[in-house]
Structures are given as C-alpha cells and as structure tokens.
Design a protein around this motif. Sequence first.
Motif, mmCIF file in Angstrom:
data_model
loop_
_atom_site.group_PDB
_atom_site.id
_atom_site.type_symbol
_atom_site.label_atom_id
_atom_site.label_comp_id
_atom_site.label_asym_id
_atom_site.label_seq_id
_atom_site.Cartn_x
_atom_site.Cartn_y
_atom_site.Cartn_z
ATOM 1 N N ASN B 40 7.925 -5.744 -9.209
ATOM 2 C CA ASN B 40 8.048 -5.585 -10.466
ATOM 3 C C ASN B 40 7.931 -6.881 -11.421
ATOM 4 O O ASN B 40 7.579 -7.799 -10.780
ATOM 5 N N THR B 47 6.641 -2.097 -9.264
ATOM 6 C CA THR B 47 5.225 -2.218 -9.711
ATOM 7 C C THR B 47 5.132 -2.573 -11.206
ATOM 8 O O THR B 47 6.169 -2.518 -11.976
ATOM 9 N N SER B 48 4.185 -3.298 -11.530
ATOM 10 C CA SER B 48 3.965 -3.774 -12.946
ATOM 11 C C SER B 48 2.823 -3.673 -13.394
ATOM 12 O O SER B 48 1.607 -4.055 -12.601
ATOM 13 N N VAL B 49 2.534 -3.078 -14.499
ATOM 14 C CA VAL B 49 1.287 -2.737 -14.902
ATOM 15 C C VAL B 49 0.438 -3.884 -15.307
ATOM 16 O O VAL B 49 -0.715 -3.931 -15.095
#
Lengths: 207, 130
Positions: B40, B47-49
């Motif tokens: 993140n 998870t991280s955009v």
Amino acid sequence: MSVPSETFKSLVKAAAEQVIASAPELTSLDQAIGDGDHGTNMKRGCEAVLGKLDAISAQPLDEALKMIGKTLVMTVGGASGPLYGSFFLAAGEALSHDKHLPDDLADVFGSAVNAVSARGRSQVGEKTMLDVLVPVLETLKTAAGQPDLIARVRTTATEAVERTAPMQATKGRASFLGARSVGHVDPGARSSCVLVQAVCAGLEARA
Amino acid sequence: MTETVGIVIVSHSSDIAKGTADMVRQMVGSEVKVAFCGGNPDGGLGTSVPLIIDAINDAWSPKGVAVLVDLGGAETNSEMAVEMLEPERRDLVVVCNAPIVEGAVMAATEAAGGSSLAQVRAVAEELSAD
C-alpha cells in the motif's frame, strides 16, 4: 454552487475525523471477516484528505468532491479506495452536469451509489457498503423535503448496518469465509454509516 | 526488436510481486517488459493506485499491457489505475482473471512469441476456466 465552502469544509473535516476516530473499530470488524486493514486504510485516506482540505475547499463543489475522490483512490491502498473514490468522483461529476445541491441531493447521491455498485460489480444484499448506501438513498428519495429528513437518514443508516450482520458475504475478501461471514457486521457498511452519521451531525449542528 | 505485450504484476505483497517477476524473467529473459508493484502507499500489505500506474507505464508497449493481480483489492485498484491512464493507453491494458504466478508466467511466455494482447490474456485466463 449553493453549498457555501465553510459549511462544506466543516462537514468534510468532521466526516474525515470521525472515520479516523473509528479506525480501531473498523479494523477490528475487518479482522473478523476480512484482512484487517479497513481501519488503517480509511485512516490513511482521510488523513490525506484533511491534509489537502484547504485546497479542496477552495474549489467549486463539483471539483472539490472529485478531488476528495481522487485523493482517496491514490492513498487508501485497499479496494475501499476505488470504491469510496468512485463515490465522490461520481458525485462531483453529477454536479458538473446540471445537478445542484440541495435540490438534487437524491439524484447526486444516486449517481455516486451507482458508481460504487459498478466499481465493485456488486448489488445490495451482498454484505457491502452498498447495504448502507442504498437504504440511505431510498430515504433521501422518499423523505425528500421533509423536516425530519436528517433524523430519518440517521436511523436508516444505523439500522442498515445492523442488517448486514446476518448476511452472507458474496463479494470481497469476506466471501472467502462463506457462511462464517454470517454474524459479523460488514466493515465497509460500518464505515459508510460513520460517514453518513458525521455529515448528518454536522448539518444538524448548523440547522 | 519486435514489440511484445508488456506484463505487470500487482500483489498485496511486494515480496510476492518481485518473486513472481523473477520467475517470469527466468522464463522469458528480457524479451518481454515486466514491471511489478506490491504494498500500500505506506509500504504495508495492500496495493497502491499510483504505483500500479507507474508499473503500467514502465512496462508500456504499443501492443498493450496485461496486468496480473492477486486478491480483490489488487483487481479493483488495477481497474481504477487503468481508468486513470492517458486516454490513448486505457484501451490497451487488460486486467486478467488468472492466478498471479501461473498467469504471469503463461502470459509472458505467450507475449514473448509476439502474440496480441487478446491472445496473451486468453492464455492467462484459460488457467481460471472450469
């Protein structure tokens, strides 16, 4: 835009602070049926929104909502980022297209709820945040213009969260648990309720 | 060099993402562009955009990019990342419904042969077929 920026700013601040204060509870709900990160994820997203609050509230309302959405998308780090992000992006988008507050509140909220449903490919009854947002939308429609609208929205949200406990999850991480997800309130439904209650409380305080 | 479809690996864990990418590289060498991300925005599990957007752009190929993900949030965040790409790139990225390790290896192997994005996706998604 008909909502003055000071009111908007105080509502966003109250909602973000309330979610941050609820982070331990959200995490503990998520540890029961998910992966235990909903509280910390939402806290990170809300802290990012608070960090940009001056810039956000300097925008027209539609752009401000989109900025909140984008901030959540970029910082939350779990599925709730795109889900809540899509909610605010769609609300802002609706206001960019001839919708106005407070008159079109139900329409704008409806666009936002539809965006959540599309993003999560989920419907009401699947033990998700939609199980709070959809009943709230119904109340916004049926009680529009009524003097007790805010009180009715608050009751709706609180009752809706409790109704997620007996549901079996079919979406998200909780669906891996199958029948074992029954008996726990959904963390996403809870965070949606926290947001709705915080905005309602802020509006009541200003009424 | 002939262009090949790029591969992006998105896991909740940066260790899994990196390990999967290592396996893919061992299979296909440097014929295929492979990018990965995990964790993140604070570096914890998630998870991280923005990291996914960077990985897609790193693995970019005119033939497109196939994204392999692990669990739900990775899929939702990857779909969001695709929508936030430049408009001309969006239609050339697919998030595959496939197991992350086997899917990445199969997709990269198919991509190395010069296959189209649709073919690469189909080979990965066959792994999820009943």
